[in-house]
Structure formats: structure tokens, C-alpha cells
Design a protein around this motif. Structure first.
Motif, PDB file in Angstrom:
ATOM      1  N   VAL A   1       0.762  -1.107  -0.006  1.00 34.09           N
ATOM      2  CA  VAL A   1       0.186   0.046  -0.077  1.00 34.09           C
ATOM      3  C   VAL A   1       0.771   1.175   0.097  1.00 34.09           C
TER       4      VAL A   1
ATOM      5  N   LEU B   1      -2.566  -1.977   9.308  1.00 36.75           N
ATOM      6  CA  LEU B   1      -3.753  -2.371   8.773  1.00 36.75           C
ATOM      7  C   LEU B   1      -4.861  -1.288   9.679  1.00 36.75           C
TER       8      LEU B   1
ATOM      9  N   LEU C   1      -7.309  -6.201   0.290  1.00 32.88           N
ATOM     10  CA  LEU C   1      -5.696  -6.436   0.807  1.00 32.88           C
ATOM     11  C   LEU C   1      -5.622  -7.916   0.787  1.00 32.88           C
TER      12      LEU C   1
END
Length: 152
Positions: A4, A38, A147
Motif C-alpha cells: 500500500v 492495517l 488487501l
């Protein structure tokens, strides 16, 4: 998280748009990198979603599919749900959205019909708040799924 954080802004924004079709939301989430974990990414996603104005939410709603039933559900159930969707859209002017995370396929129909019946009693401002919350929940669920599935 390194995927990410390392993705180009356009690449990440395209991926985020699969979670919630709001360019403003996807830009804000992408701009606030790097994310250490996360939980930080999900918190930023929620914050960006909370900041969306109704025109942003309307834009996202335009791309939302209606919740669907399993293909083996009785035809009469599909008919009842289609009628409920039509009543909702006539009242509020947009598609019905709901996060069904955690429900089994057997629970989906009853939950959908109950939710539509309940939400049809909302005034438009109340329903806007519910819609915003459901879109945030959907974005979170889809972001987690993305994800997991895309290696991001």
C-alpha cells in the motif's frame, strides 16, 4: 502494508475505487500514507469516509450494485426484494445499500427485507446518515477483502 505504501498514487487510488466509488475518498486515503499497519489504514479510510459530503456519497451510490440473493433463492423472494428496492428508490432517489458482512446466505433475505422495511420509515435526513454509515462499512469490508486478495 508495504505494498500500500509503495504503490503509486494513481495505482492505489484505482484499487481504492473498487472499494468505494468516491474519488475524493480514494485520494484522501492514498494521500495519508505511509500507514504503519492495517488498523491505521482502516482508521484513515473511516475518517475520509466521514468527511464525505452528500454529493460525494451520491457519486459513490451511483456505482453501488444492489445486494443480491443467492441464485437458488425462490423466485417469489426475488420478486419481493425487487418490489422493496423499487419502493426504496422511489422514496429516497437512490439505490438501497447495506453491508451484509457476517451474515450467512440463509440470513440475507430476511435481513434485507427487514432493513428495507425499517429504513423506509426514515425521513430523508435520517436515511442519509444510515446510507453514509453503510457505505463506510462496505468500504471497510471491501478494503480488507482487497488487501487479502490483491496482496496489497
Amino acid at each position: 502494508m508495504e505494498h500500500v505504501n509503495a504503490a503509486s498514487a494513481p495505482e492505489l487510488e484505482r484499487t481504492l475505487l473498487t472499494c468505494l466509488r468516491s474519488p475524493r475518498w480514494s485520494r484522501r486515503v492514498a494521500e495519508h500514507r505511509p500507514y504503519p499497519d492495517l488498523a491505521s489504514l482502516l482508521a484513515a479510510s473511516d475518517e475520509a469516509a466521514y468527511d464525505l459530503a452528500w454529493p460525494d456519497l451520491t457519486e459513490a451510490l451511483a456505482a453501488e450494485p444492489l445486494p443480491a440473493l443467492a441464485p437458488d433463492t425462490y423466485a417469489v423472494a426475488h420478486t419481493a426484494l425487487s418490489a422493496a428496492y423499487a419502493a426504496y428508490e422511489a422514496r429516497f432517489g437512490h439505490v438501497f445499500v447495506i453491508c451484509l458482512d457476517g451474515l450467512t446466505p440463509d440470513e440475507t433475505l430476511d435481513h434485507l427485507l427487514q432493513a428495507i422495511r425499517s429504513r423506509l420509515t426514515n425521513d430523508p435526513e435520517e436515511e442519509r446518515a444510515v446510507v453514509a454509515d453503510e457505505l463506510r462499512r462496505l468500504a471497510t469490508e471491501r478494503l480488507i477483502d482487497t488487501l487479502r486478495g490483491a496482496g496489497l
